[in-house]
Design a protein around this motif. Sequence first.
Motif, PDB file in Angstrom:
ATOM      1  N   GLY A  15       0.812  -1.213   0.000  1.00 51.09           N
ATOM      2  CA  GLY A  15       0.000   0.000   0.000  1.00 51.09           C
ATOM      3  C   GLY A  15       0.839   1.255   0.000  1.00 51.09           C
ATOM      4  O   GLY A  15       0.500   2.258  -0.633  1.00 51.09           O
ATOM      5  N   ILE A  16       1.968   1.228   0.729  1.00 49.73           N
ATOM      6  CA  ILE A  16       2.826   2.399   0.881  1.00 49.73           C
ATOM      7  C   ILE A  16       4.279   1.990   0.692  1.00 49.73           C
ATOM      8  O   ILE A  16       4.699   0.913   1.122  1.00 49.73           O
ATOM      9  N   GLY A  17       5.050   2.869   0.067  1.00 47.57           N
ATOM     10  CA  GLY A  17       6.489   2.684  -0.048  1.00 47.57           C
ATOM     11  C   GLY A  17       7.182   3.934   0.473  1.00 47.57           C
ATOM     12  O   GLY A  17       6.622   5.034   0.390  1.00 47.57           O
ATOM     13  N   ILE A  18       8.380   3.776   1.017  1.00 51.12           N
ATOM     14  CA  ILE A  18       9.090   4.919   1.603  1.00 51.12           C
ATOM     15  C   ILE A  18      10.500   5.018   1.030  1.00 51.12           C
ATOM     16  O   ILE A  18      11.246   4.038   1.006  1.00 51.12           O
ATOM     17  N   TYR A  48       9.114  17.185  12.207  1.00 52.88           N
ATOM     18  CA  TYR A  48       7.994  16.291  12.518  1.00 52.88           C
ATOM     19  C   TYR A  48       6.694  16.788  11.885  1.00 52.88           C
ATOM     20  O   TYR A  48       5.628  16.705  12.469  1.00 52.88           O
ATOM     21  N   ARG A  49       6.806  17.321  10.662  1.00 51.71           N
ATOM     22  CA  ARG A  49       5.638  17.774   9.910  1.00 51.71           C
ATOM     23  C   ARG A  49       5.533  16.983   8.616  1.00 51.71           C
ATOM     24  O   ARG A  49       6.532  16.522   8.067  1.00 51.71           O
ATOM     25  N   ILE A  50       4.303  16.844   8.133  1.00 52.22           N
ATOM     26  CA  ILE A  50       4.054  16.117   6.883  1.00 52.22           C
ATOM     27  C   ILE A  50       3.403  17.066   5.889  1.00 52.22           C
ATOM     28  O   ILE A  50       2.458  17.787   6.227  1.00 52.22           O
ATOM     29  N   LYS A  51       3.925  17.055   4.650  1.00 54.36           N
ATOM     30  CA  LYS A  51       3.373  17.893   3.589  1.00 54.36           C
ATOM     31  C   LYS A  51       2.878  17.002   2.445  1.00 54.36           C
ATOM     32  O   LYS A  51       3.515  16.007   2.089  1.00 54.36           O
ATOM     33  N   TYR A  52       1.742  17.403   1.880  1.00 51.37           N
ATOM     34  CA  TYR A  52       1.161  16.664   0.752  1.00 51.37           C
ATOM     35  C   TYR A  52       1.560  17.336  -0.555  1.00 51.37           C
ATOM     36  O   TYR A  52       1.649  18.559  -0.636  1.00 51.37           O
ATOM     37  N   GLY A  53       1.802  16.519  -1.580  1.00 49.75           N
ATOM     38  CA  GLY A  53       2.136  17.089  -2.882  1.00 49.75           C
ATOM     39  C   GLY A  53       2.430  15.998  -3.895  1.00 49.75           C
ATOM     40  O   GLY A  53       1.982  14.854  -3.738  1.00 49.75           O
ATOM     41  N   ILE A  64       5.288  11.834 -11.198  1.00 49.26           N
ATOM     42  CA  ILE A  64       5.640  10.452 -10.871  1.00 49.26           C
ATOM     43  C   ILE A  64       4.596   9.830  -9.948  1.00 49.26           C
ATOM     44  O   ILE A  64       4.126   8.721 -10.172  1.00 49.26           O
ATOM     45  N   ASP A  65       4.214  10.570  -8.883  1.00 48.81           N
ATOM     46  CA  ASP A  65       3.251  10.041  -7.919  1.00 48.81           C
ATOM     47  C   ASP A  65       2.821  11.148  -6.970  1.00 48.81           C
ATOM     48  O   ASP A  65       3.538  12.153  -6.805  1.00 48.81           O
ATOM     49  N   GLU A  66       1.639  10.997  -6.384  1.00 48.77           N
ATOM     50  CA  GLU A  66       1.250  11.892  -5.298  1.00 48.77           C
ATOM     51  C   GLU A  66       1.751  11.282  -4.001  1.00 48.77           C
ATOM     52  O   GLU A  66       1.671  10.068  -3.793  1.00 48.77           O
ATOM     53  N   VAL A  67       2.303  12.125  -3.137  1.00 50.41           N
ATOM     54  CA  VAL A  67       3.024  11.614  -1.965  1.00 50.41           C
ATOM     55  C   VAL A  67       2.764  12.452  -0.719  1.00 50.41           C
ATOM     56  O   VAL A  67       2.231  13.571  -0.806  1.00 50.41           O
ATOM     57  N   LEU A  68       3.152  11.893   0.403  1.00 53.78           N
ATOM     58  CA  LEU A  68       3.257  12.625   1.661  1.00 53.78           C
ATOM     59  C   LEU A  68       4.732  12.629   2.046  1.00 53.78           C
ATOM     60  O   LEU A  68       5.383  11.577   2.014  1.00 53.78           O
ATOM     61  N   VAL A  69       5.256  13.795   2.391  1.00 53.51           N
ATOM     62  CA  VAL A  69       6.661  13.908   2.757  1.00 53.51           C
ATOM     63  C   VAL A  69       6.775  14.300   4.229  1.00 53.51           C
ATOM     64  O   VAL A  69       6.191  15.297   4.666  1.00 53.51           O
ATOM     65  N   SER A  70       7.519  13.500   4.991  1.00 57.02           N
ATOM     66  CA  SER A  70       7.776  13.789   6.405  1.00 57.02           C
ATOM     67  C   SER A  70       9.099  14.534   6.527  1.00 57.02           C
ATOM     68  O   SER A  70      10.104  14.122   5.933  1.00 57.02           O
ATOM     69  N   ILE A  86       9.890  10.180   1.906  1.00 55.77           N
ATOM     70  CA  ILE A  86       8.864  10.328   0.868  1.00 55.77           C
ATOM     71  C   ILE A  86       7.973   9.097   0.912  1.00 55.77           C
ATOM     72  O   ILE A  86       8.423   7.979   0.634  1.00 55.77           O
ATOM     73  N   ASN A  87       6.718   9.290   1.290  1.00 50.55           N
ATOM     74  CA  ASN A  87       5.753   8.191   1.384  1.00 50.55           C
ATOM     75  C   ASN A  87       4.921   8.158   0.113  1.00 50.55           C
ATOM     76  O   ASN A  87       4.042   9.004  -0.098  1.00 50.55           O
TER      77      ASN A  87
END
Length: 458
Positions: A15-18, A48-53, A64-70, A86-87
Amino acid sequence: MSTIVAISTAPAIGGIGIVRISGDKSFEILEKIFIQKNPQDIKDIKGYRIKYGKIINPETKREIDEVLVSYFKKPKSYTTEDMCEINSHGGMIVLREILELCLKNGAILAEPGEFTKRAFVNGRIDLTQAEAIIDIINAKTSREAHESLNQLEGFLSKKINAIKAEILDLMVSIEANIDYPEYDVEEVSNKESIAKLESIEQELVKLSKSFENGKILKEGLKLAIIGSPNAGKSSLLNSILKEDRAIVTDIAGTTRDIIEEQVIIEGIPFKIIDTAGIRNAKDRIEQIGIEKSKKAAKESDVIIAVFDNSVELNDEDKEILKLLRDKKAIIILNKTDLSSKMLESNKEIQEVNKPIVKMSVKKEEGLENLFAELVKMFNLNEINLDNELIITNIRHQDLINKAIESTRMAIEDLKINMPIDVVAINIKQILEHLGEITGDNVSEDIIKSIFAKFCLGK
């Protein structure tokens, strides 16, 4: 240090790759390939923040992909460096594309265990905690994982450092006497020094002895099921595993080769080996199987010897009993649902002096009694992870044993009134051995060999 990158999740569809990045250029590389949904300057993004993009190829502008970045800002990160993770969606194609973009934009591929190695080099964890991380990853049971977590939290480090503090306190007095003999420095008497060292020896011996339990937690126990053909060995294996792993028929000699399976009993991993029935066989293939059976019995930690309680002992059974004499073993009297020959009263069985469990594997009766005997035999209930420190790493035990030897040599030197500077040599050796455990003084070769066991993304 260079900025490193690696895929941190398993190489499989999920489901998720990092993808993990660490180093001074982490955020610089990220800004080239990551488009935030709500743009914010890196200076304003707290750790310790997560951004969507979305991850894009900066050359072609292809998404390439939509991701969440910690975001993790130094020094409050796993490595104490600037880090980001990069999640993305799981799947090796997407992960590899993201990895390639990071490499093209200034990162280098991390070596196995390099993220954890940086945490060690940068002083966030010591070597025992680093080794605990790989033990958690490789844990086969919850009890092993729990003990590894204790190590990660620093239980062993605290104990070793407390012992080192006692030794250093003793060394201060000894060194003062060596360096400044012309001054009136109070000399630690031999009697007091011996008492301190004997107390330290006791603590180290207790740690060393705990390795017996630690080895059981980490490596488990090897259990060989032996017996004459058709005694019920394969049926017992299937009963323990709760599945039809081995072929079971009324035809004697069905099992020709050994079958190995893993099972957890009372939180301890057991490697169970079902073997070919031991008898005088003329068939060459069966003979090979029987030789393997005897070898498995010899190399096992415990033998489960199965006998058919509905028939008298024969010469083959008596040969099997001989294999048990110098081993930990449990005798199973199977087929209690049939007419009994009262083998528990048999002279040959009694002379072996091993625990006896009566069972009907066919009716699933007596299995819990077998487990109870195994627990009793290896004191599995005494492995209390909440109240005691357990050594699970053979490197640690080896160094503790060396420290014990140096402690004993120092005690002996004091008892025969050797010069204090000679005694100090052995006391310094104790500190060096304990320092190798925590990584205070350890060779680069040992560090490399430890971190080589890690996966790329850890």
